[in-house]
Design an enzyme around this catalytic site. Structure first.
Site, PDB file in Angstrom:
ATOM      1  N   HIS A 147      39.568  43.476  34.028  1.00 26.60           N
ATOM      2  CA  HIS A 147      40.260  43.613  35.327  1.00 26.60           C
ATOM      3  C   HIS A 147      39.436  43.033  36.477  1.00 26.60           C
ATOM      4  CE1 HIS A 147      43.610  46.245  37.235  1.00 26.60           C
ATOM      5  NE2 HIS A 147      43.399  45.186  37.956  1.00 26.60           N
ATOM      6  N   TYR A 202      46.941  51.119  36.425  1.00 31.65           N
ATOM      7  CA  TYR A 202      48.146  51.345  37.228  1.00 31.65           C
ATOM      8  C   TYR A 202      48.748  52.720  36.948  1.00 31.65           C
ATOM      9  CZ  TYR A 202      47.712  46.279  37.900  1.00 31.65           C
ATOM     10  OH  TYR A 202      47.239  45.025  38.189  1.00 31.65           O
TER      11      TYR A 202
HETATM   12  P1  NAP Z   1      53.827  41.314  44.952  1.00 32.29           P
HETATM   13  O1  NAP Z   1      54.416  40.968  43.651  1.00 32.29           O
HETATM   14  O2  NAP Z   1      53.298  40.234  45.826  1.00 32.29           O
HETATM   15  O3  NAP Z   1      54.816  42.194  45.831  1.00 32.29           O
HETATM   16  C1  NAP Z   1      55.537  43.274  45.300  1.00 32.29           C
HETATM   17  C2  NAP Z   1      56.518  43.713  46.360  1.00 32.29           C
HETATM   18  O4  NAP Z   1      57.476  42.664  46.560  1.00 32.29           O
HETATM   19  C3  NAP Z   1      57.300  44.943  45.970  1.00 32.29           C
HETATM   20  O5  NAP Z   1      57.409  45.728  47.148  1.00 32.29           O
HETATM   21  C4  NAP Z   1      58.673  44.398  45.571  1.00 32.29           C
HETATM   22  O6  NAP Z   1      59.700  45.298  45.886  1.00 32.29           O
HETATM   23  C5  NAP Z   1      58.778  43.198  46.451  1.00 32.29           C
HETATM   24  N1  NAP Z   1      59.650  42.138  45.889  1.00 32.29           N
HETATM   25  C6  NAP Z   1      59.699  41.680  44.625  1.00 32.29           C
HETATM   26  N2  NAP Z   1      60.600  40.702  44.502  1.00 32.29           N
HETATM   27  C7  NAP Z   1      61.156  40.536  45.738  1.00 32.29           C
HETATM   28  C8  NAP Z   1      62.159  39.693  46.250  1.00 32.29           C
HETATM   29  N3  NAP Z   1      62.785  38.796  45.487  1.00 32.29           N
HETATM   30  N4  NAP Z   1      62.482  39.817  47.566  1.00 32.29           N
HETATM   31  C9  NAP Z   1      61.859  40.710  48.381  1.00 32.29           C
HETATM   32  N5  NAP Z   1      60.884  41.534  47.934  1.00 32.29           N
HETATM   33  C10 NAP Z   1      60.544  41.458  46.624  1.00 32.29           C
HETATM   34  O7  NAP Z   1      52.598  42.325  44.791  1.00 32.29           O
HETATM   35  P2  NAP Z   1      51.725  42.969  43.663  1.00 32.29           P
HETATM   36  O8  NAP Z   1      52.467  44.032  42.968  1.00 32.29           O
HETATM   37  O9  NAP Z   1      50.420  43.288  44.306  1.00 32.29           O
HETATM   38  O10 NAP Z   1      51.389  41.775  42.644  1.00 32.29           O
HETATM   39  C11 NAP Z   1      52.173  41.495  41.529  1.00 32.29           C
HETATM   40  C12 NAP Z   1      51.516  41.980  40.244  1.00 32.29           C
HETATM   41  O11 NAP Z   1      50.239  41.356  40.066  1.00 32.29           O
HETATM   42  C13 NAP Z   1      51.171  43.471  40.234  1.00 32.29           C
HETATM   43  O12 NAP Z   1      52.306  44.279  40.092  1.00 32.29           O
HETATM   44  C14 NAP Z   1      50.200  43.507  39.093  1.00 32.29           C
HETATM   45  O13 NAP Z   1      50.866  43.460  37.856  1.00 32.29           O
HETATM   46  C15 NAP Z   1      49.381  42.247  39.352  1.00 32.29           C
HETATM   47  N6  NAP Z   1      48.180  42.503  40.189  1.00 32.29           N
HETATM   48  C16 NAP Z   1      46.960  42.305  39.622  1.00 32.29           C
HETATM   49  C17 NAP Z   1      45.806  42.556  40.349  1.00 32.29           C
HETATM   50  C18 NAP Z   1      44.477  42.337  39.714  1.00 32.29           C
HETATM   51  O14 NAP Z   1      43.460  42.781  40.253  1.00 32.29           O
HETATM   52  N7  NAP Z   1      44.422  41.659  38.586  1.00 32.29           N
HETATM   53  C19 NAP Z   1      45.879  42.996  41.688  1.00 32.29           C
HETATM   54  C20 NAP Z   1      47.144  43.156  42.257  1.00 32.29           C
HETATM   55  C21 NAP Z   1      48.275  42.894  41.511  1.00 32.29           C
HETATM   56  P3  NAP Z   1      60.502  46.156  44.756  1.00 32.29           P
HETATM   57  O15 NAP Z   1      59.474  46.719  43.847  1.00 32.29           O
HETATM   58  O16 NAP Z   1      61.232  47.152  45.565  1.00 32.29           O
HETATM   59  O17 NAP Z   1      61.425  45.198  44.037  1.00 32.29           O
END
Ligand code: NAP
Length: 284
Positions: free
Chosen positions: A113, A55
């Site tokens: 990962h 990241y």
């Molecule tokens: P997510 O958590 O589904 O979505 C993040 C988005 O949602 C951001 O734009 C955030 O905005 C918004 N958000 C958060 N809380 C909210 C709420 N209460 N109301 C409205 N919008 C909200 O997506 P993601 O980042 O892809 O997944 C989460 C985590 O999973 C990642 O950050 C990472 O740590 C992990 N991940 C792992 C992999 C893997 O391959 N292992 C892949 C993808 C993700 P703001 O930031 O503006 O609050």
């Protein structure tokens, strides 16, 4: 009200919502907000923080390190190793790099990962070395489908895997067919990434869906909170939404206390049906 928890071991129970960090550290002007959001999450008991060497090329780990300054013990810290670093001395060096950026001397959990360059045997050996060196407490995997997990289970030491982190949200339910039941059978927690569908059309559809919003209204909650409550309705599933905004973090923490009724779950099933057969593991 009792908030939902996930049991890793008898000694280790964590709230079923943690904090993601993908896209943190990409823009220095957002640094202060990102650190504040992670700290607000810790204040609210969202102990699990998920990051990765990938990241922002390590800059997300630096943000996490800053957020944990003086409060490392409050967090359950998860990072991930690139597949091409997941064996031999490369794994040791990658982990040491993460520890340096995170300003800590151990990770609570270190994940492969995604599958790639090294055999499971080589990755397990590296993970066990890191445990022996005190650099990680336990290891797990990410983006492995059910057949890959079954293969891992046949490898010596494979059953020490502590979790599988995969994509899971209301509009992507493929894992319910086989992977999730399999993990539950092994009593292995599953970490749900992108629980809010992160970006794009799917996210817009979910957040504006009438059924989701009617249920949100009934709970005096937001659509995002309903999506999180839906993900963690299964025992053993921990959602890791990323939020760089304190108001979002507060909502996400409050979602731990939302329980959806049988009729609400049925309405969501009608809007976004569960899988009828095997689907390839979703990753985006
Ligand atoms: P997510 O958590 O589904 O979505 C993040 C988005 O949602 C951001 O734009 C955030 O905005 C918004 N958000 C958060 N809380 C909210 C709420 N209460 N109301 C409205 N919008 C909200 O997506 P993601 O980042 O892809 O997944 C989460 C985590 O999973 C990642 O950050 C990472 O740590 C992990 N991940 C792992 C992999 C893997 O391959 N292992 C892949 C993808 C993700 P703001 O930031 O503006 O609050």
């Amino acid at each position: 009200m009792t908030e939902k928890q996930v049991i890793f071991t008898q000694q280790l129970r964590l709230p079923a919502i943690g904090q993601g960090t993908w896209y943190m550290g990409e823009n220095t002007s957002r640094r202060r907000d990102e650190v504040a959001a992670l700290q607000a999450g810790l204040d609210l008991g969202l102990r699990l923080i998920d990051t990765a060497e990938m990241y922002a090329d390590g800059a997300a780990e630096t943000i996490v390190g800053e957020a944990l300054n003086g409060r490392r013990d409050e967090a359950f810290l998860v990072s991930k190793v690139y597949p091409w670093n997941a064996g031999g001395q490369k794994a040791i060096a990658a982990c040491e790099g993460s520890l340096r950026r995170l300003k800590t001397d151990y990770l609570d959990l270190y994940l492969l990962h995604w599958m790639g360059d090294y055999s499971f045997e080589e990755t397990i050996e590296a993970m066990e070395t890191l445990i022996d060196q005190g650099k990680i407490r336990r290891w797990g995997v990410s983006n492995l489908d059910c057949n890959d997990m079954q293969t891992l289970w046949q490898v010596a030491g494979g059953q020490h895997c502590a979790t599988n982190q995969v994509l899971y949200h209301l509009a992507s339910r493929g894992i319910e067919y086989d992977l999730l039941p399999w993990c539950q059978q092994q009593k292995m927690p599953l970490m749900a990434y992108s629980p809010l569908a992160q970006a794009g059309r799917l996210r817009r559809d979910l957040l504006s869906n009438t059924v989701v919003n009617d249920i949100a209204h009934a709970h005096n909650a937001s659509a995002a909170q309903i999506l999180l409550a839906w993900v963690i309705r299964h025992p053993g599933v921990i959602a890791i939404p990323k939020a760089a905004n304190v108001a979002h973090v507060e909502q996400n923490a409050a979602a731990l206390n939302i329980t959806l009724s049988a009729s609400e779950l049925m309405a969501l099933d009608n809007a976004y049906p569960p899988p009828k057969g095997k689907k390839a593991l979703d990753m985006a």
